[in-house]
Design a protein around this motif. Structure first.
Motif, PDB file in Angstrom:
ATOM      1  N   GLU A   1       0.726  -1.210  -0.022  1.00  0.00           N
ATOM      2  CA  GLU A   1      -0.050   0.044  -0.229  1.00  0.00           C
ATOM      3  C   GLU A   1       1.066   1.239  -0.025  1.00  0.00           C
ATOM      4  OE1 GLU A   1      -2.871  -0.429   3.019  1.00  0.00           O
ATOM      5  OE2 GLU A   1      -3.828  -1.870   2.212  1.00  0.00           O
ATOM      6  N   ILE A   2       0.577   2.068  -0.963  1.00  0.00           N
ATOM      7  CA  ILE A   2       1.461   3.330  -1.265  1.00  0.00           C
ATOM      8  C   ILE A   2       0.637   4.593  -0.872  1.00  0.00           C
ATOM      9  CG2 ILE A   2       2.675   4.733  -2.745  1.00  0.00           C
ATOM     10  CD1 ILE A   2       3.385   2.146  -4.235  1.00  0.00           C
ATOM     11  N   PRO A   3       0.883   5.439   0.175  1.00  0.00           N
ATOM     12  CA  PRO A   3       0.090   6.298   0.682  1.00  0.00           C
ATOM     13  C   PRO A   3      -0.010   7.473  -0.590  1.00  0.00           C
ATOM     14  CG  PRO A   3       2.048   6.615   1.464  1.00  0.00           C
ATOM     15  CD  PRO A   3       2.086   5.198   0.801  1.00  0.00           C
ATOM     16  N   LYS A   4      -1.218   8.089  -0.946  1.00  0.00           N
ATOM     17  CA  LYS A   4      -1.424   9.032  -1.941  1.00  0.00           C
ATOM     18  C   LYS A   4      -1.509  10.308  -1.204  1.00  0.00           C
ATOM     19  CE  LYS A   4      -4.875   7.687  -4.636  1.00  0.00           C
ATOM     20  NZ  LYS A   4      -5.841   7.142  -5.419  1.00  0.00           N
ATOM     21  N   ASN A   5      -1.679  11.499  -2.012  1.00  0.00           N
ATOM     22  CA  ASN A   5      -1.553  12.774  -1.320  1.00  0.00           C
ATOM     23  C   ASN A   5      -2.713  13.193  -0.747  1.00  0.00           C
ATOM     24  OD1 ASN A   5       1.111  13.504  -2.404  1.00  0.00           O
ATOM     25  ND2 ASN A   5       0.144  14.444  -4.346  1.00  0.00           N
TER      26      ASN A   5
ATOM     27  N   THR B   1      -5.471   8.510   1.241  1.00  0.00           N
ATOM     28  CA  THR B   1      -6.006   7.126   0.741  1.00  0.00           C
ATOM     29  C   THR B   1      -4.573   6.464   0.302  1.00  0.00           C
ATOM     30  OG1 THR B   1      -6.508   7.603  -1.650  1.00  0.00           O
ATOM     31  CG2 THR B   1      -8.162   7.959   0.294  1.00  0.00           C
ATOM     32  N   PHE B   2      -4.526   5.140  -0.079  1.00  0.00           N
ATOM     33  CA  PHE B   2      -3.632   4.309  -0.345  1.00  0.00           C
ATOM     34  C   PHE B   2      -4.037   3.700  -1.816  1.00  0.00           C
ATOM     35  CE2 PHE B   2      -3.144   4.492   4.277  1.00  0.00           C
ATOM     36  CZ  PHE B   2      -1.961   4.644   4.567  1.00  0.00           C
ATOM     37  N   ARG B   3      -2.742   3.499  -2.264  1.00  0.00           N
ATOM     38  CA  ARG B   3      -2.632   2.977  -3.712  1.00  0.00           C
ATOM     39  C   ARG B   3      -2.165   1.632  -3.235  1.00  0.00           C
ATOM     40  NH1 ARG B   3      -0.110   6.490  -6.814  1.00  0.00           N
ATOM     41  NH2 ARG B   3      -2.332   7.011  -7.936  1.00  0.00           N
TER      42      ARG B   3
END
Length: 110
Positions: free
Chosen positions: A46-50, A53-55
């Motif tokens: 899970e990569i944090p988005k600006n 939320t998470f991608r």
């Protein structure tokens, strides 16, 4: 009576051996990648988005990624050859154009 396709190419990828040859990998490498349990073939990240939320991204195992890269590179080379053939066909055979599309996309490269 069925209209079954007829294989006319002698370089078709019709076996595991031909697939491995086309991708320049060993049969043992392919079998190893296929033998990786499904739960281990991809790792969820899970990569944090600006926006907070998470991608969700699924990262393939190293062996799977190598085979995917080989497939992708093979597709790129084929696409480049087809584009080159289309440009060559259009330049040498303008009658092959049909609404801006070249009918014989696999014309000999000259």
């Amino acid at each position: 009576m069925t209209n079954a396709p007829i294989k006319t190419s002698h370089a078709a990828i019709a076996s595991i051996k031909n697939l491995c040859s086309a991708l320049d990998i060993g049969i043992d490498e392919l079998e190893f990648a296929l033998g990786i349990p499904n739960a281990e073939k991809y790792t969820r990240i899970e990569i944090p988005k600006n926006d907070g939320t998470f991608r969700v991204v699924y990262n393939p195992a190293r062996q799977v990624r190598r085979i995917q890269r080989r497939i992708n590179n093979s597709r790129y080379k084929l696409t480049s050859a087809i584009i080159h053939a289309r440009v060559g066909a259009a330049a040498s055979h303008p009658e092959s154009l049909n609404g801006g599309l070249v009918i014989n996309a696999l014309a000999p490269l000259t």
